[in-house]
Design a protein around this motif. Structure first.
Motif, PDB file in Angstrom:
ATOM      1  N   LEU A 169       9.287   9.840   5.728  1.00  0.00           N
ATOM      2  CA  LEU A 169       7.931  10.379   5.908  1.00  0.00           C
ATOM      3  C   LEU A 169       6.948   9.740   4.936  1.00  0.00           C
ATOM      4  O   LEU A 169       5.839   9.368   5.311  1.00  0.00           O
ATOM      5  N   LEU A 170       7.378   9.598   3.691  1.00  0.00           N
ATOM      6  CA  LEU A 170       6.468   9.040   2.684  1.00  0.00           C
ATOM      7  C   LEU A 170       6.175   7.569   2.990  1.00  0.00           C
ATOM      8  O   LEU A 170       5.026   7.113   2.867  1.00  0.00           O
ATOM      9  N   VAL A 171       7.205   6.836   3.414  1.00  0.00           N
ATOM     10  CA  VAL A 171       6.986   5.430   3.776  1.00  0.00           C
ATOM     11  C   VAL A 171       5.999   5.359   4.948  1.00  0.00           C
ATOM     12  O   VAL A 171       5.057   4.554   4.943  1.00  0.00           O
ATOM     13  N   ALA A 172       6.186   6.237   5.946  1.00  0.00           N
ATOM     14  CA  ALA A 172       5.283   6.239   7.114  1.00  0.00           C
ATOM     15  C   ALA A 172       3.849   6.561   6.682  1.00  0.00           C
ATOM     16  O   ALA A 172       2.889   5.946   7.161  1.00  0.00           O
ATOM     17  N   GLU A 173       3.699   7.509   5.734  1.00  0.00           N
ATOM     18  CA  GLU A 173       2.354   7.882   5.270  1.00  0.00           C
ATOM     19  C   GLU A 173       1.698   6.705   4.547  1.00  0.00           C
ATOM     20  O   GLU A 173       0.519   6.409   4.761  1.00  0.00           O
ATOM     21  N   VAL A 174       2.484   6.027   3.711  1.00  0.00           N
ATOM     22  CA  VAL A 174       1.938   4.886   2.962  1.00  0.00           C
ATOM     23  C   VAL A 174       1.538   3.778   3.941  1.00  0.00           C
ATOM     24  O   VAL A 174       0.464   3.167   3.823  1.00  0.00           O
ATOM     25  N   GLU A 175       2.375   3.544   4.955  1.00  0.00           N
ATOM     26  CA  GLU A 175       2.036   2.491   5.922  1.00  0.00           C
ATOM     27  C   GLU A 175       0.780   2.862   6.713  1.00  0.00           C
ATOM     28  O   GLU A 175      -0.046   2.011   7.011  1.00  0.00           O
ATOM     29  N   ASN A 176       0.655   4.135   7.012  1.00  0.00           N
ATOM     30  CA  ASN A 176      -0.535   4.601   7.722  1.00  0.00           C
ATOM     31  C   ASN A 176      -1.784   4.415   6.853  1.00  0.00           C
ATOM     32  O   ASN A 176      -2.833   3.977   7.317  1.00  0.00           O
ATOM     33  N   PHE A 177      -1.632   4.737   5.561  1.00  0.00           N
ATOM     34  CA  PHE A 177      -2.762   4.578   4.634  1.00  0.00           C
ATOM     35  C   PHE A 177      -3.161   3.100   4.544  1.00  0.00           C
ATOM     36  O   PHE A 177      -4.338   2.750   4.607  1.00  0.00           O
ATOM     37  N   GLU A 178      -2.136   2.243   4.459  1.00  0.00           N
ATOM     38  CA  GLU A 178      -2.440   0.817   4.343  1.00  0.00           C
ATOM     39  C   GLU A 178      -3.095   0.267   5.614  1.00  0.00           C
ATOM     40  O   GLU A 178      -3.990  -0.577   5.544  1.00  0.00           O
ATOM     41  N   ALA A 179      -2.662   0.782   6.760  1.00  0.00           N
ATOM     42  CA  ALA A 179      -3.280   0.351   8.032  1.00  0.00           C
ATOM     43  C   ALA A 179      -4.752   0.770   8.036  1.00  0.00           C
ATOM     44  O   ALA A 179      -5.636   0.009   8.436  1.00  0.00           O
ATOM     45  N   TRP A 180      -5.019   1.978   7.523  1.00  0.00           N
ATOM     46  CA  TRP A 180      -6.406   2.468   7.452  1.00  0.00           C
ATOM     47  C   TRP A 180      -7.238   1.582   6.518  1.00  0.00           C
ATOM     48  O   TRP A 180      -8.367   1.204   6.830  1.00  0.00           O
ATOM     49  N   VAL A 181      -6.635   1.213   5.391  1.00  0.00           N
ATOM     50  CA  VAL A 181      -7.324   0.352   4.422  1.00  0.00           C
ATOM     51  C   VAL A 181      -7.668  -0.983   5.086  1.00  0.00           C
ATOM     52  O   VAL A 181      -8.786  -1.491   4.967  1.00  0.00           O
ATOM     53  N   ASN A 182      -6.703  -1.536   5.838  1.00  0.00           N
ATOM     54  CA  ASN A 182      -6.940  -2.817   6.517  1.00  0.00           C
ATOM     55  C   ASN A 182      -8.020  -2.705   7.579  1.00  0.00           C
ATOM     56  O   ASN A 182      -8.914  -3.535   7.657  1.00  0.00           O
ATOM     57  N   ASP A 183      -7.936  -1.633   8.378  1.00  0.00           N
ATOM     58  CA  ASP A 183      -8.904  -1.462   9.470  1.00  0.00           C
ATOM     59  C   ASP A 183     -10.318  -1.276   8.939  1.00  0.00           C
ATOM     60  O   ASP A 183     -11.275  -1.811   9.479  1.00  0.00           O
ATOM     61  N   THR A 184     -10.434  -0.462   7.878  1.00  0.00           N
ATOM     62  CA  THR A 184     -11.780  -0.120   7.399  1.00  0.00           C
ATOM     63  C   THR A 184     -12.286  -1.104   6.347  1.00  0.00           C
ATOM     64  O   THR A 184     -13.436  -1.013   5.939  1.00  0.00           O
ATOM     65  N   LYS A 185     -11.404  -2.006   5.912  1.00  0.00           N
ATOM     66  CA  LYS A 185     -11.734  -2.972   4.834  1.00  0.00           C
ATOM     67  C   LYS A 185     -12.150  -2.244   3.547  1.00  0.00           C
ATOM     68  O   LYS A 185     -12.918  -2.750   2.738  1.00  0.00           O
ATOM     69  N   PHE A 186     -11.649  -1.026   3.367  1.00  0.00           N
ATOM     70  CA  PHE A 186     -11.931  -0.254   2.145  1.00  0.00           C
ATOM     71  C   PHE A 186     -11.215  -0.942   0.981  1.00  0.00           C
ATOM     72  O   PHE A 186     -10.024  -1.257   1.090  1.00  0.00           O
TER      73      PHE A 186
END
Ligand SMILES: O=C(O)CCC(=O)C(=O)O
Ligand SMILES: [Fe+2]
Length: 382
Positions: A169-186
């Motif tokens: 679950l934690l790995v999935a959450e981190v990957e989701n966060f990183e995908a969000w960072v990539n998409d939003t260029k935050f």
């Protein structure tokens, strides 16, 4: 220099990815109302645990008893604002600006990022931890803790801790966060100056859960095994994940952590290499001294298994030669220990080199006394 080994000097602290202070002075807000001199003992303060604050939530609960009587029944938000302005005045200027900037940074992430696995954001011990770990913590005796902990090298504790499902679950959450960072260029801050990859869990909403992990599970162990470095008084943390492999960081140089006690748990996935290497605990003064043979130790990560060591235990991570390795790190700190350390010079109860020097002084003093006695003996015989 003592010992048989030389390493390049360890990086100290590694930073924690917090933005640099701004140069312009920020205006200081002077509250028009004052705190009471004595606490209102009858007042039952609110809990501030669920809020993202730049001071420990328990400080707000304690301070609430000192609020002017007409504020006691104000909304929690109003009380927080009043108390926060007062607390900020006690931080040095640079710290104050830094804390404020970091708060805004976190607020920006938290208001835009949508968590994937919400069950991670509140502490659920039974689903997070393996039963043996739960039992040892619940029994809460030195024997129960010792029964699950191995110490393959002095000061390096290892034990089974996390359920495989929690790791997934934690790995999935981190990957989701990183995908969000990539998409939003935050532009996010990395866990510390040594990592190009990885993420600070505290910055996207996991701070409260990790605080509970430290308070309820790491502090009881540290109290028993690391009492000399403030193990019983751990009161803040820096929680993050690191990622290694071909497409991430490869290895991690020799360093000490900006922590009193570090929890490091492998979350997976499949990988080879990535061993932790240890080289003995050192205080600031001795951080660059050599290692003794008995201080040299390598540890191979196993998913779900925790390693607990002093932040001042010099270490690094070898190259992850294939696959993808993700580890959860919790750098636990004690403000009491840090304050007391300012007034001390001898750390022989935890620094390997202070201890070696102290023993050497004692040995030399015994040898000098003996030879003096022998000399006197010789004189009296003559
Ligand atoms: O990669 C590891 O297991 C070690 C990480 C570490 O020491 C750190 O981030 O401070
Ligand atoms: Fe480290």
């Amino acid at each position: 220099m003592s010992g048989d080994r030389r390493e390049s000097p360890p990086v100290i602290g590694g930073g924690n990815g917090v933005v640099e202070p701004e140069k312009k002075p920020a205006p200081v807000i002077v509250p028009s109302q004052r705190l009471r001199l004595h606490a209102n003992k009858d007042h039952m303060p609110e809990s501030y645990e669920d809020l993202q604050l730049d001071f420990c939530p328990s400080i707000f609960s304690s301070l609430e008893k000192y609020l002017p009587p007409n504020m006691l029944h104000d909304s929690r938000e109003e009380k927080v604002k009043f108390m926060r302005d007062i607390l900020l005045k006690y931080l040095p200027h640079g710290e104050r600006t830094r804390a404020q900037k970091h708060r805004e940074y976190r607020q920006k992430i938290i208001s835009h990022y949508k968590p994937l696995k919400r069950e991670l954001y509140t502490m659920h011990p039974v689903t997070f931890f393996v039963p043996s770990f739960m039992k040892a913590i619940n029994d809460n005796t030195e024997d129960s803790l010792r029964s699950i902990i191995s110490e393959p090298s002095p000061g390096v504790l290892t034990f089974e801790m996390l359920q495989p499902r929690f790791c997934e679950l934690l790995v999935a959450e981190v990957e989701n966060f990183e995908a969000w960072v990539n998409d939003t260029k935050f532009r996010i801050m990395r866990p510390n100056t040594m990592n190009k990859y990885g993420a600070v869990l505290d910055d996207f909403g996991l701070e409260t859960m990790l605080d509970k992990l430290m308070d309820g599970f790491i502090r009881p162990i540290s109290k028993v095994f690391f009492p000399d470095v403030g193990g019983a008084t751990l009161d803040s943390h820096h929680g993050f994940v690191v990622e290694y492999g071909k497409d991430w960081d490869v290895d991690l140089g020799f360093h000490v952590d900006d922590s009193e006690v570090t929890l490091n748990v492998c979350l997976g996935k499949q990988f080879s290499g990535g061993e932790l290497f240890f080289r003995g605990t050192r205080c600031d003064k001795h951080v660059n001294t050599g290692s003794q043979p008995e201080e040299i130790f390598d540890y191979s990560h196993i998913p779900g298994r925790a390693v607990l060591h002093l932040g001042r235990h010099r270490h690094g991570a070898r190259a992850t030669t294939s696959g993808h390795r993700i580890n959860l790190l919790l750098w636990c700190r004690s403000s009491v220990f840090r304050e007391m350390k300012k007034y001390q010079k001898d750390f022989s109860n935890w620094c390997g080199e202070c201890s070696r020097e102290k023993k050497e002084r004692q040995r030399a003093s015994i040898a000098a006394t003996k030879s003096e006695l022998l000399r006197k003996d010789g004189e009296s015989v003559v």
